[in-house]
Write a protein that holds these residues in place. Structure first.
Motif, mmCIF file in Angstrom:
data_model
loop_
_atom_site.group_PDB
_atom_site.id
_atom_site.type_symbol
_atom_site.label_atom_id
_atom_site.label_comp_id
_atom_site.label_asym_id
_atom_site.label_seq_id
_atom_site.Cartn_x
_atom_site.Cartn_y
_atom_site.Cartn_z
ATOM 1 N N VAL A 187 -62.241 9.695 -3.034
ATOM 2 C CA VAL A 187 -62.455 10.303 -1.713
ATOM 3 C C VAL A 187 -61.868 11.707 -1.713
ATOM 4 C CG1 VAL A 187 -61.896 10.194 0.747
ATOM 5 C CG2 VAL A 187 -62.473 8.098 -0.491
ATOM 6 N N GLY A 188 -62.727 12.696 -1.487
ATOM 7 C CA GLY A 188 -62.294 14.086 -1.361
ATOM 8 C C GLY A 188 -62.680 14.587 0.012
ATOM 9 N N ASN A 189 -63.895 15.122 0.125
ATOM 10 C CA ASN A 189 -64.400 15.546 1.430
ATOM 11 C C ASN A 189 -64.933 14.363 2.235
ATOM 12 O OD1 ASN A 189 -64.435 17.871 2.993
ATOM 13 N ND2 ASN A 189 -66.614 18.239 2.633
ATOM 14 N N ALA A 190 -64.951 13.177 1.598
ATOM 15 C CA ALA A 190 -65.227 11.884 2.230
ATOM 16 C C ALA A 190 -66.690 11.631 2.573
ATOM 17 C CB ALA A 190 -64.345 11.679 3.470
ATOM 18 N N GLY A 191 -67.601 12.482 2.090
ATOM 19 C CA GLY A 191 -69.013 12.250 2.346
ATOM 20 C C GLY A 191 -69.576 11.074 1.569
ATOM 21 N N ASN A 192 -69.033 10.807 0.386
ATOM 22 C CA ASN A 192 -69.610 9.771 -0.459
ATOM 23 C C ASN A 192 -69.337 8.358 0.077
ATOM 24 O OD1 ASN A 192 -71.359 9.591 -2.626
ATOM 25 N ND2 ASN A 192 -69.744 9.367 -4.145
ATOM 26 N N VAL A 227 -54.791 9.248 4.018
ATOM 27 C CA VAL A 227 -53.705 8.280 3.822
ATOM 28 C C VAL A 227 -52.478 8.690 4.630
ATOM 29 C CG1 VAL A 227 -52.190 7.196 2.124
ATOM 30 C CG2 VAL A 227 -54.562 7.700 1.521
ATOM 31 N N ARG A 228 -52.169 9.972 4.625
ATOM 32 C CA ARG A 228 -50.999 10.469 5.364
ATOM 33 C C ARG A 228 -51.235 10.512 6.871
ATOM 34 N NH1 ARG A 228 -48.686 15.843 2.253
ATOM 35 N NH2 ARG A 228 -48.716 15.035 0.115
ATOM 36 N N GLY A 229 -52.498 10.629 7.252
ATOM 37 C CA GLY A 229 -52.822 10.741 8.666
ATOM 38 C C GLY A 229 -52.607 12.135 9.217
ATOM 39 N N GLU A 230 -52.606 13.144 8.331
ATOM 40 C CA GLU A 230 -52.441 14.524 8.766
ATOM 41 C C GLU A 230 -53.057 15.467 7.739
ATOM 42 O OE1 GLU A 230 -48.253 15.093 9.106
ATOM 43 O OE2 GLU A 230 -47.918 15.116 6.940
ATOM 44 N N ILE A 231 -53.473 16.648 8.215
ATOM 45 C CA ILE A 231 -54.060 17.651 7.330
ATOM 46 C C ILE A 231 -53.029 18.105 6.297
ATOM 47 C CG2 ILE A 231 -54.953 20.025 7.234
ATOM 48 C CD1 ILE A 231 -56.107 19.540 10.056
ATOM 49 N N ALA A 248 -64.307 16.851 5.680
ATOM 50 C CA ALA A 248 -65.321 17.025 6.731
ATOM 51 C C ALA A 248 -65.758 15.696 7.328
ATOM 52 C CB ALA A 248 -66.526 17.765 6.158
ATOM 53 N N SER A 249 -65.762 14.648 6.509
ATOM 54 C CA SER A 249 -66.226 13.328 6.980
ATOM 55 C C SER A 249 -65.067 12.360 7.189
ATOM 56 C CB SER A 249 -67.238 12.745 5.982
ATOM 57 O OG SER A 249 -68.371 13.572 5.867
ATOM 58 N N TRP A 250 -63.928 12.883 7.567
ATOM 59 C CA TRP A 250 -62.695 12.102 7.729
ATOM 60 C C TRP A 250 -62.910 10.863 8.601
ATOM 61 C CZ3 TRP A 250 -57.410 14.946 8.012
ATOM 62 C CH2 TRP A 250 -56.369 14.042 8.222
ATOM 63 N N GLU A 251 -63.360 11.074 9.835
ATOM 64 C CA GLU A 251 -63.486 9.957 10.783
ATOM 65 C C GLU A 251 -64.499 8.924 10.316
ATOM 66 O OE1 GLU A 251 -64.250 11.391 14.703
ATOM 67 O OE2 GLU A 251 -62.410 12.584 14.804
ATOM 68 N N LYS A 252 -65.614 9.374 9.743
ATOM 69 C CA LYS A 252 -66.638 8.447 9.267
ATOM 70 C C LYS A 252 -66.136 7.630 8.088
ATOM 71 C CE LYS A 252 -70.486 11.323 10.833
ATOM 72 N NZ LYS A 252 -71.620 12.189 10.399
ATOM 73 N N ALA A 253 -65.312 8.250 7.246
ATOM 74 C CA ALA A 253 -64.754 7.541 6.098
ATOM 75 C C ALA A 253 -63.788 6.447 6.553
ATOM 76 C CB ALA A 253 -64.045 8.523 5.175
ATOM 77 N N VAL A 254 -62.954 6.780 7.514
ATOM 78 C CA VAL A 254 -62.019 5.791 8.062
ATOM 79 C C VAL A 254 -62.791 4.631 8.683
ATOM 80 C CG1 VAL A 254 -60.291 5.385 9.859
ATOM 81 C CG2 VAL A 254 -60.150 7.440 8.421
ATOM 82 N N ARG A 255 -63.872 4.955 9.381
ATOM 83 C CA ARG A 255 -64.694 3.924 10.003
ATOM 84 C C ARG A 255 -65.323 3.011 8.939
ATOM 85 N NH1 ARG A 255 -68.806 6.843 12.622
ATOM 86 N NH2 ARG A 255 -67.064 7.789 13.740
#
Length: 353
Positions: A187-192, A227-231, A248-255
């Motif tokens: 997971v980087g930009n979280a799009g995958n 993982v840290r919950g912060e930028i 960029a896809s932080w929230e979608k990845a968490v979901r």
């Protein structure tokens, strides 16, 4: 049709029309390799399949999303595509822009891109700009450029990128005959992780499969904002492709992780490099450091007893090892030996003298 690119193969699941001008390099249809040696080295107990995305045309998974993003940009009449990149996106964008006859502009963090990826952007003719800052600074500039009508952003904030990338989940299911029990990936930009979860859900909803996997995402410790919950303002990791502090896809990845009863965790650079070397030496599969984050996640999860006995596990390795040869040579922890041009010298060097 499997050899003609993901848009033609999975057209019914993608936002294209019969007259859409498809820009393709025959991406997709990458091998899914069962890895018994690696599993045995870990002590056994589960079935592991590696989705080797490094065998796409520009040697990373980015080609799946790029074929659709560039296709749709061409369809609407854009003349220029632009992206911020830690390397793989710029390589893919440059190649697909060349294929489409479009101009490509890539913004990369100064001095923070692997040599192999820089070579790809340059050889394909992209206007390559090194920004004195990190990936997030580059992406902010790209967002501003994207406000111009003639320019199309092809980062994963472009929804067509996610739509294209979801096809990898379709291929996993087609190869296995069903969705796996668990799916590990970097997971980087979280799009995958976002796109795989979308793909698995669409395949189940269409009746192609009956189950969903647990999504197991892995960040590098020095670049682990989710993982840290912060930028993370100054992300650092040897895994340059996932050196991103504000995905960029932080929230979608968490979901995706939460809805699938999965997780997003992190591994150290040492664990990533150990996993890269282990995969190469047990299975003959050479991946860049970021790709090895998912392998490191499997090693960590197996040691903690998180992978149930008999599970079918898929891990996506996102980019080929030749993307970052410098790290690979150092990580090999061995050197070549110079010998004289005679059999005695050779036998001595290989321990048979």
């Amino acid at each position: 049709m499997a050899g003609h690119g993901i848009i033609r193969r999975y057209r019914e699941f993608l936002p294209v029309e019969s007259d859409t001008p498809i820009v393709s390099l025959n991406e997709g249809n990458t091998p899914q390799i069962e890895t018994r040696n690696l599993v045995n080295a870990l002590g056994g107990g589960f079935h592991l399949f590696i989705k080797f995305e490094g065998l796409n045309p520009t040697a990373s998974f980015k080609d799946r999303g790029m074929t659709l993003a560039v296709t749709k940009a061409l369809e609407r009449g854009a003349r220029i595509i632009v992206c911020a990149s830690t390397g793989n996106t710029s390589a893919s964008a440059a190649a697909y822009a060349a294929r489409a006859g479009m101009t490509c502009v890539v913004l990369i963090p100064e001095g923070k891109i692997a040599y192999g990826k820089m070579a790809q952007a340059l050889i394909h003719g992209a206007k390559t700009l090194e920004v004195r800052g990190n990936f997030d600074d580059s992406l902010e500039l790209v967002r501003e450029l994207g406000e111009r009508e003639e320019i199309e952003i092809v980062n994963s904030i472009n929804p067509f990128r996610i739509q294209g990338q979801k096809t990898a989940a379709f291929e996993v299911c087609d190869d296995l005959g069903e969705a796996p029990d668990m799916h590990f990936l970097p997971v980087g930009n979280a799009g995958n992780i976002t796109s795989y979860w979308l793909g698995y859900n669409e395949y189940r909803n269409s009746g192609r499969t009956s189950s969903l996997p647990r999504m197991m995402g892995w960040q590098a410790e020095g670049a682990a904002p989710i993982v840290r919950g912060e930028i993370v303002k100054y992300p650092e990791t040897v895994a340059t492709a996932i050196r991103i502090g504000n995905p960029a896809s932080w929230e979608k990845a968490v979901r995706a992780a939460e809805e699938s009863s999965g997780t997003i965790d992190c591994v150290s650079d040492e664990e990533i490099l150990d996993a890269q070397r282990m995969l190469a030496r047990t299975e003959g599969i050479f991946v860049e450091p970021a790709s090895a984050a998912g392998i490191a996640g499997i090693v960590k999860s197996h040691s903690l007893g998180v992978i149930p006995e008999g599970s079918r596990v898929v891990v996506t390795v996102t980019g080929h090892g030749l993307k970052d040869p410098g790290v690979a040579i150092e990580n090999a922890k061995s050197k070549s030996t110079v010998v004289n041009p005679d059999l005695t010298s050779v036998l001595y060097a290989i321990g048979l003298g």
